[in-house]
Scaffold this motif. Structure first.
Motif, short mmCIF file in Angstrom:
data_model
loop_
_atom_site.label_atom_id
_atom_site.label_comp_id
_atom_site.label_asym_id
_atom_site.label_seq_id
_atom_site.Cartn_x
_atom_site.Cartn_y
_atom_site.Cartn_z
N GLY A 76 58.97 35.82 40.29
CA GLY A 76 58.42 36.83 39.39
C GLY A 76 56.92 37.03 39.55
O GLY A 76 56.36 37.99 39.00
N LEU A 77 56.28 36.17 40.30
CA LEU A 77 54.83 36.28 40.50
C LEU A 77 54.44 37.21 41.64
O LEU A 77 53.26 37.51 41.81
CB LEU A 77 54.22 34.90 40.76
CG LEU A 77 54.07 33.98 39.56
CD1 LEU A 77 53.57 32.62 40.00
CD2 LEU A 77 53.11 34.59 38.56
N ILE A 78 55.41 37.68 42.41
CA ILE A 78 55.09 38.51 43.58
C ILE A 78 54.24 39.73 43.21
O ILE A 78 53.21 39.95 43.84
CB ILE A 78 56.38 38.90 44.35
CG1 ILE A 78 56.94 37.65 45.06
CG2 ILE A 78 56.10 40.01 45.36
CD1 ILE A 78 58.22 37.86 45.80
N PRO A 79 54.61 40.51 42.16
CA PRO A 79 53.74 41.65 41.82
C PRO A 79 52.33 41.22 41.39
O PRO A 79 51.35 41.91 41.72
CB PRO A 79 54.46 42.33 40.65
CG PRO A 79 55.86 41.81 40.69
CD PRO A 79 55.82 40.48 41.36
N GLU A 80 52.23 40.10 40.69
CA GLU A 80 50.91 39.61 40.26
C GLU A 80 50.07 39.17 41.45
O GLU A 80 48.85 39.36 41.47
CB GLU A 80 51.05 38.45 39.26
CG GLU A 80 51.59 38.86 37.90
CD GLU A 80 50.67 39.83 37.17
OE1 GLU A 80 49.43 39.78 37.37
OE2 GLU A 80 51.19 40.65 36.41
N ILE A 81 50.72 38.56 42.44
CA ILE A 81 50.00 38.14 43.66
C ILE A 81 49.49 39.36 44.40
O ILE A 81 48.33 39.40 44.82
CB ILE A 81 50.91 37.26 44.55
CG1 ILE A 81 51.16 35.90 43.87
CG2 ILE A 81 50.29 37.07 45.93
CD1 ILE A 81 52.17 35.04 44.56
N HIS A 86 44.80 42.89 45.78
CA HIS A 86 44.11 44.19 45.68
C HIS A 86 42.81 44.06 44.90
O HIS A 86 41.78 44.60 45.29
CB HIS A 86 45.01 45.24 45.02
CG HIS A 86 46.06 45.79 45.94
ND1 HIS A 86 45.77 46.52 47.07
CD2 HIS A 86 47.41 45.71 45.89
CE1 HIS A 86 46.89 46.86 47.68
NE2 HIS A 86 47.91 46.38 46.98
N LEU A 87 42.85 43.33 43.78
CA LEU A 87 41.66 43.17 42.94
C LEU A 87 40.56 42.37 43.64
O LEU A 87 39.38 42.56 43.36
CB LEU A 87 42.02 42.49 41.60
CG LEU A 87 42.83 43.33 40.62
CD1 LEU A 87 43.23 42.51 39.41
CD2 LEU A 87 42.04 44.56 40.19
N ALA A 88 40.94 41.46 44.54
CA ALA A 88 39.95 40.65 45.27
C ALA A 88 39.19 41.49 46.29
O ALA A 88 38.19 41.05 46.83
CB ALA A 88 40.63 39.47 45.96
N ASN A 89 39.70 42.72 46.55
CA ASN A 89 39.02 43.66 47.44
C ASN A 89 38.74 43.05 48.82
O ASN A 89 37.61 43.09 49.31
CB ASN A 89 37.73 44.14 46.77
CG ASN A 89 37.24 45.44 47.38
OD1 ASN A 89 37.99 46.11 48.09
ND2 ASN A 89 35.99 45.77 47.13
N LEU A 90 39.77 42.50 49.42
CA LEU A 90 39.63 41.85 50.73
C LEU A 90 39.89 42.82 51.89
O LEU A 90 39.72 42.46 53.04
CB LEU A 90 40.61 40.67 50.83
CG LEU A 90 40.45 39.56 49.81
CD1 LEU A 90 41.59 38.57 49.91
CD2 LEU A 90 39.12 38.86 50.00
#
Length: 184
Positions: A76-81, A86-90
């Protein structure tokens, strides 16, 4: 009085060493071609309402030099990962196959290599500023001490030598990192 002098010198050494440690950590996050698990080391995942480092909720592997796989311990963590990446802007575009998150690391273009070299130079400059600030603080503390001018001058020379040594080390680290980034 001797204790105060030792404290000033030791705390300055420690602060300057911390600037180097911080720079090394920043350099690890600047990639130089090959995929490594440390590339996603700074990613935070929303785990039941609290931000948690990716490494604490999933296994991160690099099956080859161009792919990073992230296998969460809870599916269930796949979408959060994916959201955390995306948020880490890598600059990565994560994909998932229902079991894990897969990141294909694109080869670096010449322009991107130059950008990464600029980023490394910026981080090195920030560390130099930190070392110089540590020197300034030490110099001010030495001036506040009730000691002879000769002793004060000797202590200031010691602090300046420490500063020069740390800045030289920062320059050497930057040279190595720039070479690593620019090597195709």
């Amino acid at each position: 009085m001797e204790d105060e002098i030792d404290f000033i010198i030791d705390s300055t050494k420690e602060a300057m060493a911390n600037a180097l440690t911080h720079l090394k950590k920043k350099f690890v996050n600047i990639r130089a071609g090959k995929a490594t698990p440390s590339m996603v080391g700074g990613v935070m995942v929303d785990y039941y309402g609290s931000p948690t480092p990716l490494s604490q909720v999933a296994n991160v592997n690099t099956p080859d030099g161009m792919t990073i796989t992230i296998a969460p311990w809870e599916k269930g963590l796949i979408p959060e990962i994916e959201k955390g990446i995306h948020l880490a802007n890598l600059g990565f575009n994560p994909m998932n196959n229902g079991e894990s998150v897969i990141i294909n690391v694109p080869p670096l273009t010449e322009e991107r290599r130059r950008d990464l070299a600029k980023q490394a130079k910026h981080e090195a400059e920030e560390s130099k500023i930190g070392v110089r600030n540590d020197r300034k603080n030490a110099m001010n503390e030495i001036k506040d001490l009730d000691i002879s001018e000769d002793l004060q001058k000797n202590l200031e020379d010691d602090v300046q030598e420490m500063t020069n040594a740390h800045i030289k080390t920062i320059d050497e680290l930057l040279t190595v990192k720039e070479k690593e980034i620019m090597t195709v």
